[in-house]
Design a protein around this motif. Structure first.
Motif: not given
Length: 235
Positions: A6-17
């Protein structure tokens, strides 16, 4: 194992700073990228972004072609504005009919769009929206003469006819820019239904909306002042 899938299926979180005038994008986890290759990752998703299509005619910029532009703003009103949009390439499609089949509309590159800023994307020349300007009449008058009998000033009047055709199956907005051969001039004869503005000292711009398959023609007359006549007009 299921949690890992499930973790691999969901889009990865992208943190923008925000860092000074730059933005740092941090992507969770790790990525394996082969030498010399690249990989695209989704940055954000937005639905139903309002855009404005504008068809522009400007002989100084584009010659005799009509250029299609798409404009939007990176703000909340346009369902954006959470982060700057990095420069890149955009491909546009339009849904056709009840089946919502996609029709290719154009492709272009764009520059970095800061939060709150507007962007105008050039989609290139089109053949289904046509602008045809014609010189219908020309005359000179209001001559001035100096002490030796030579001409020191005069006026030139030109009447133009603009023909605009929308061969598309949807309504279009058109912007027509016309450049004038003098910085001293007056314009008249523009029909009431044609919106226009003086852009600068030697440029006038017309705006009109055309329905699918509609053709519109309008005339206008520009009188330009030359020599001493231009000096008189400025006083």
């Amino acid at each position: 194992m299921q949690a890992e899938s499930l973790a691999m299926a969901r889009p990865k979180e992208i943190v923008k700073e925000g860092i000074s005038e730059y933005f740092l994008y941090s992507i969770e986890g790790t990525e394996t990228i082969r030498n010399g290759w690249s990989k695209r990752l989704p940055s954000f998703e937005a639905q139903s972004i309002p855009v404005v299509n504008m068809y522009k005619y400007d002989e100084q910029r584009f010659g005799t072609e009509v250029i299609r532009f798409l404009s939007l703003a990176n703000d909340e009103e346009h369902h954006l504005g959470q982060t700057p949009i990095p420069g890149g390439e955009i491909t546009l499609f339009r849904a056709l009919g009840d089946a919502a089949a996609l029709s290719f509309e154009g492709q272009t590159r764009f520059k970095y769009i800061p939060v709150g800023e507007e962007a105008e994307l050039n989609l290139g020349a089109v053949s289904n929206v046509m602008i045809d300007p014609s010189l219908m009449d020309f005359s000179t008058d209001a001559y001035l003469f100096d002490n030796t009998g030579n001409i020191s000033g005069w006026d030139e009047s030109r009447t133009f006819r603009i023909k605009a055709v929308n061969a598309r199956a949807v309504p279009v907005k058109i912007e027509i820019t016309r450049h004038i051969s003098s910085q001293s001039w007056e314009i008249e004869g523009i029909p009431d239904h044609i919106t226009h503005e003086k852009v600068d000292m030697d440029t006038v711009r017309f705006y009109l909306d055309l329905e699918p398959g509609q053709e519109s023609t309008f005339d206008y007359t520009v009188t330009t002042h030359h020599g001493q006549r231009a000096h008189q007009a400025r006083q």
